[in-house]
Scaffold this active site. Sequence first.
Site, mmCIF file in Angstrom:
data_model
loop_
_atom_site.group_PDB
_atom_site.id
_atom_site.type_symbol
_atom_site.label_atom_id
_atom_site.label_comp_id
_atom_site.label_asym_id
_atom_site.label_seq_id
_atom_site.Cartn_x
_atom_site.Cartn_y
_atom_site.Cartn_z
ATOM 1 C CE1 TYR A 1 -3.618 2.601 0.665
ATOM 2 C CE2 TYR A 1 -2.303 3.297 2.544
ATOM 3 C CZ TYR A 1 -3.356 3.502 1.668
ATOM 4 O OH TYR A 1 -4.152 4.623 1.813
ATOM 5 C CG ASP B 1 5.940 3.706 0.515
ATOM 6 O OD1 ASP B 1 6.285 4.427 1.478
ATOM 7 O OD2 ASP B 1 4.765 3.532 0.171
ATOM 8 C CE LYS C 1 1.474 5.057 8.253
ATOM 9 N NZ LYS C 1 1.478 4.447 6.941
HETATM 10 C C1 LIG Z 1 0.766 4.865 5.597
HETATM 11 C C2 LIG Z 1 1.453 4.576 4.323
HETATM 12 C C3 LIG Z 1 1.311 5.393 3.197
HETATM 13 C C4 LIG Z 1 0.299 6.503 3.123
HETATM 14 O O1 LIG Z 1 0.556 7.512 4.051
HETATM 15 P P1 LIG Z 1 -0.669 8.534 4.419
HETATM 16 O O2 LIG Z 1 0.010 9.525 5.298
HETATM 17 O O3 LIG Z 1 -1.684 7.685 5.116
HETATM 18 O O4 LIG Z 1 -1.158 9.105 3.145
HETATM 19 C C5 LIG Z 1 2.094 5.139 2.103
HETATM 20 N N1 LIG Z 1 2.965 4.131 2.090
HETATM 21 C C6 LIG Z 1 3.112 3.299 3.148
HETATM 22 C C7 LIG Z 1 4.102 2.193 3.071
HETATM 23 C C8 LIG Z 1 2.354 3.484 4.290
HETATM 24 O O5 LIG Z 1 2.473 2.626 5.301
#
Ligand SMILES: *Cc1c(COP(=O)(O)O)cnc(C)c1O
Length: 444
Positions: free
Chosen positions: A153, A248, A280
């Site tokens: 994701y 990511d 995060k």
């Molecule tokens: C949480 C997450 C996102 C999206 O971040 P948001 O701040 O919720 O838009 C993208 N990539 C990864 C791997 C994530 O865990």
Amino acid sequence: MPDIDSSIDTGSAPASEALFARAQAVTPGGVNSPVRAFNAVGGTPRFIASAEGAWLTDVDGNRYVDLICSWGPMLLGHRHPEVEAAVTAAIQRGTSYGTPTTPEVELAEEIVGRTPVDEVRFVSSGTEATMSAIRLARGFTGRDVIIKFAGCYHGHVDSLLASAGSGLVTFAVPGTPGVPASSTELTLVLPYNDTTALEAAFAEHGPRIAAVITEAGPGNMGVVPPAPGFNQLISTLCAKHGALFISDEVMTGFRATRDGHWGLDGKVEGWRPDLITFGKVMGGGFPAAAFGGRADVMRTLSPVGPVYQAGTLSGNPVATTAGLTTLRLATEEVYGHIARAADVVKQAASGALDAAGVAHQVQSTGTMFSIFLTEAPVTNFDEAKTTDETAYKAFFHSMLADGVYLPPSAYEVWFLSAAHDDEALDHIVNALPKAARAAAAVQR
Ligand SMILES: *Cc1c(COP(=O)(O)O)cnc(C)c1O
């Protein structure tokens, strides 16, 4: 046959239930991000009134050990005194100017010092970070095709809300209504950890591929670690074909290890991604995220280069102060503590599930872990989906009733923090045997 789900006690929480009813009247599903809604486990999400260290307090006055940690950001626990003091001081100076500020520079220097990126650009969410990284990769390479992996994701970016097409290397179809087919027709979705599929995709589409985007260590289908060498193969194939490797690290960055997930593979094996996305933890509990990477790639961004990208609140001084203070406090000792706390919870959970006869897999990458209620190790999304969701529901609600707030979905990381001390860990450990028996009861 009785309805198995109706046998699961989802508890009672009058003040949360009243707020949830009001919320549902004014917000779709009563929540501002779907997983908070308890659709996967049933019952009513608890409305949290306050938090301190490892503990949440809901509007009914119930206390829970927090295993969500805001889905990762709260690495130091809630209300860390130094973060709180720095943020309070920042707010008292002013909250947003739309001009450059000092904490942006300092946070960028901190990230550049700790990770293999030369430059970073701040945004406000992980979604924005991955969306911008993809645009930049396409602008830099002059190519359009993106490879992603099923179960990874990357936020709610149109071109990445895609499901695999019918063949192994055929283009994707939209993963949700509202995404036009034209947004996913340049996306290839491959099975995770599948080197054959990855090589086939490059063999067939190599000269058109702008980038491969992958979670550095997937956590959004539960923890599914990359097979040894998998990220390195992505790096090698991208370099060979002139594509960019976008790692990511929105979840794993400053979380899996002090150096992010890269500290577990790239740093050891001697490669680095072309672009990395962060979010995060680096926001310290505020909306802040970033993408960064090779200087030559980053310098194709506006205002130096032609690729447009912008944001009114990007690099907000309160958010960057929270992130900067958090990262400065995130020493090796913090990661050592979280790793030891994770070992305690993993061993206790595994022991309790064994004793109750519930098949399970404890899977880890760095300090991150999750537990699949299934028979065999999970290496990709199809295997992840074999987890027993009904058993997880029973497990989740037993833990919640005993004061432990697990993620309300069977496919999420159990996040810990530096504030999870012996008292918090004992509380979790003591709740596990009953939850394991509750899971076993719905399996029979
Ligand atoms: C949480 C997450 C996102 C999206 O971040 P948001 O701040 O919720 O838009 C993208 N990539 C990864 C791997 C994530 O865990």
